[in-house]
Enzyme design. Structure first.
Site, PDB file in Angstrom:
ATOM      1  N   GLY A 145      -8.980   5.546   1.109  1.00 47.78           N
ATOM      2  CA  GLY A 145      -9.692   6.366   2.084  1.00 47.78           C
ATOM      3  C   GLY A 145     -11.171   6.030   2.190  1.00 47.78           C
ATOM      4  O   GLY A 145     -12.013   6.922   2.307  1.00 47.78           O
ATOM      5  N   SER A 194     -12.931   4.103   4.485  1.00 42.99           N
ATOM      6  CA  SER A 194     -13.575   3.686   5.736  1.00 42.99           C
ATOM      7  C   SER A 194     -14.854   4.487   5.934  1.00 42.99           C
ATOM      8  O   SER A 194     -14.926   5.660   5.549  1.00 42.99           O
ATOM      9  CB  SER A 194     -12.626   3.910   6.922  1.00 42.99           C
ATOM     10  OG  SER A 194     -11.687   2.856   6.999  1.00 42.99           O
ATOM     11  N   ASP A 213       0.854  -1.197   0.000  1.00 44.72           N
ATOM     12  CA  ASP A 213       0.000   0.000   0.000  1.00 44.72           C
ATOM     13  C   ASP A 213       0.891   1.250   0.000  1.00 44.72           C
ATOM     14  O   ASP A 213       1.799   1.375   0.831  1.00 44.72           O
ATOM     15  CB  ASP A 213      -0.858  -0.054   1.276  1.00 44.72           C
ATOM     16  CG  ASP A 213      -1.972   0.968   1.285  1.00 44.72           C
ATOM     17  OD1 ASP A 213      -2.417   1.390   0.197  1.00 44.72           O
ATOM     18  OD2 ASP A 213      -2.421   1.331   2.400  1.00 44.72           O
TER      19      ASP A 213
HETATM   20  P1  13P Z   1      -9.024   4.704   5.457  1.00 45.96           P
HETATM   21  O1  13P Z   1      -8.185   5.607   6.311  1.00 45.96           O
HETATM   22  O2  13P Z   1     -10.278   5.371   5.009  1.00 45.96           O
HETATM   23  O3  13P Z   1      -9.295   3.390   6.080  1.00 45.96           O
HETATM   24  O4  13P Z   1      -8.186   4.421   4.105  1.00 45.96           O
HETATM   25  C1  13P Z   1      -7.232   3.397   4.049  1.00 45.96           C
HETATM   26  C2  13P Z   1      -6.428   3.453   2.806  1.00 45.96           C
HETATM   27  O5  13P Z   1      -6.717   4.121   1.844  1.00 45.96           O
HETATM   28  C3  13P Z   1      -5.215   2.614   2.775  1.00 45.96           C
HETATM   29  O6  13P Z   1      -4.467   2.832   1.639  1.00 45.96           O
HETATM   30  O1  G3H Z   2      -3.404   4.870   3.607  1.00 47.96           O
HETATM   31  C1  G3H Z   2      -2.798   4.619   4.637  1.00 47.96           C
HETATM   32  C2  G3H Z   2      -3.133   3.436   5.453  1.00 47.96           C
HETATM   33  O2  G3H Z   2      -4.178   3.726   6.348  1.00 47.96           O
HETATM   34  C3  G3H Z   2      -1.906   2.915   6.127  1.00 47.96           C
HETATM   35  O3  G3H Z   2      -1.604   3.680   7.243  1.00 47.96           O
HETATM   36  O4  G3H Z   2       0.801   4.153   6.812  1.00 47.96           O
HETATM   37  O5  G3H Z   2      -0.186   4.408   9.119  1.00 47.96           O
HETATM   38  O6  G3H Z   2       0.154   2.136   8.115  1.00 47.96           O
HETATM   39  P1  G3H Z   2      -0.106   3.602   7.888  1.00 47.96           P
HETATM   40 ZN    ZN Z   3      -4.581   4.825   0.852  1.00 48.04          ZN
END
Ligand code: 13P
Ligand code: G3H
Ligand code: ZN
Length: 317
Positions: free
Chosen positions: A220, A222, A88
């Site tokens: 993003g 959630s 990610d």
């Molecule tokens: P949220 O913060 O909305 O869960 O998004 C997670 C995300 O985009 C991880 O790449």
């Molecule tokens: O988009 C970001 C994800 O929520 C991952 O978060 O980089 O704090 O692990 P993090």
């Molecule tokens: Zn993200």
């Protein structure tokens, strides 16, 4: 079954009008909660690892835990759970290469904050290396607001994806999926209290028109369930005004060209709400298994709800 790429998952999701859940993992309980939900729902799954998760838990631990989840699903449920392991927000060619060499089946190269030509050049470099190794690549155009890995993008510095850019970007980079910015943002504070959250479906439609059949990704995403926020706030927490993306809008996006929906904050909220409540109700307990067990169950319940009611991918594996 071994780990898989997201190629076939996305083809089926696109034609079937649903999306695959991409859940962020950081430790054993999170991996178990998510995969138990996916096994019970017979849902294809993407487990994603951020740079921060990788430095917190270390690559080898997360990889082995995910491999254990695949074996466990096979042995305990007799089910070949298709899991894609994804990086990610990769922020460099070297990080993507390290994850590809270390067994990930998918990587994201996120150069969305860089100028268009630089984004294309680095993405293309990652795509060439990844494709040579049988790995798929997600790229991003447009900038989301919010916090990832200590990088905070202010709402005023975020920008929607420009549909007129997407065709050239995909053609020149050869990326396999594209994350776009249509109003979602990272973290638990996505919209101002008192305003009506609204994603820009017009942009999504225009992007899909210009990229027919091509899988789109939403970061993003959630929904920041208010029951978790309430439990946190009534058990010593302080998260006023936490607001997420309405689930009906995510469901609508999943029925369109969006094939991957990223969820991390909701996992954090489920886990934190459960642990705060547990400590409040059991102040004398100190065995981590006592509070991590209900936290893992809370993650599992939340993920099952997403798979069934939001993503629509239950029964698709
Ligand atoms: P949220 O913060 O909305 O869960 O998004 C997670 C995300 O985009 C991880 O790449
Ligand atoms: O988009 C970001 C994800 O929520 C991952 O978060 O980089 O704090 O692990 P993090
Ligand atoms: Zn993200």
């Amino acid at each position: 079954m071994s780990l898989v790429t997201s190629k076939e998952m996305f083809e089926k999701a696109y034609s079937g009008g649903y999306a695959i859940g991409a859940f962020n993992v950081n430790n054993m309980e999170i991996i178990q909660g998510i995969t138990e939900a996916a096994v019970e729902e017979r849902a294809p799954l993407i487990l994603q690892v951020s740079k921060g998760a990788r430095s917190y838990a270390r690559h080898i631990y997360l990889m082995k835990l995910i491999e254990a989840a695949v074996i466990d699903a096979e042995e305990s449920a007799g089910f070949d759970l298709p899991i894609c392991v994804h990086l990610d927000h990769g922020d460099s060619f070297d990080l993507c290469k390290s994850c590809i060499d270390g067994g990930f089946t998918s990587v994201m190269i996120d150069m969305s904050s860089k100028p268009f030509e630089e984004n294309i050049a680095v993405t293309k470099q990652v795509v060439e290396y990844a494709h040579d190794h049988g790995v798929v690549v997600e790229a991003e155009l447009g900038t989301l607001a919010g916090v990832e890995d200590e990088v905070k993008v202010k709402a005023e510095d975020s920008s929607y994806t420009r549909p007129e850019d997407v065709q050239e970007f995909v053609e020149r980079t050869g990326c396999d999926s594209l994350a776009i910015a249509i109003g979602t943002s990272h973290g638990a504070y996505k919209f101002k209290p008192g305003t009506k959250p609204q994603l820009r479906f017009d942009i999504l439609e225009e992007v899909s028109r210009r990229l027919p059949g091509f899988p789109i990704v939403l970061h993003g995403s959630s929904s920041v369930p208010q029951e978790f926020v309430d439990i946190i706030n009534s058990n010593g927490g302080n998260m006023p005004g936490a607001i997420g993306v309405p689930e009906d809008q995510l469901r609508k996006a999943a029925s369109m060209s969006v094939c991957k929906i990223n969820i991390d904050s909701d996992l954090r909220l489920a886990m934190t709400a459960s642990i705060r409540k547990y400590f409040n109700e059991h102040p004398a307990d100190f065995d981590p298994r006592q509070y991590l067990k209900p936290a893992r169950a809370a993650i599992k319940d939340m993920v099952k709800h997403k798979l069934v009611d939001v993503l629509g991918c239950s029964g698709k594996a």
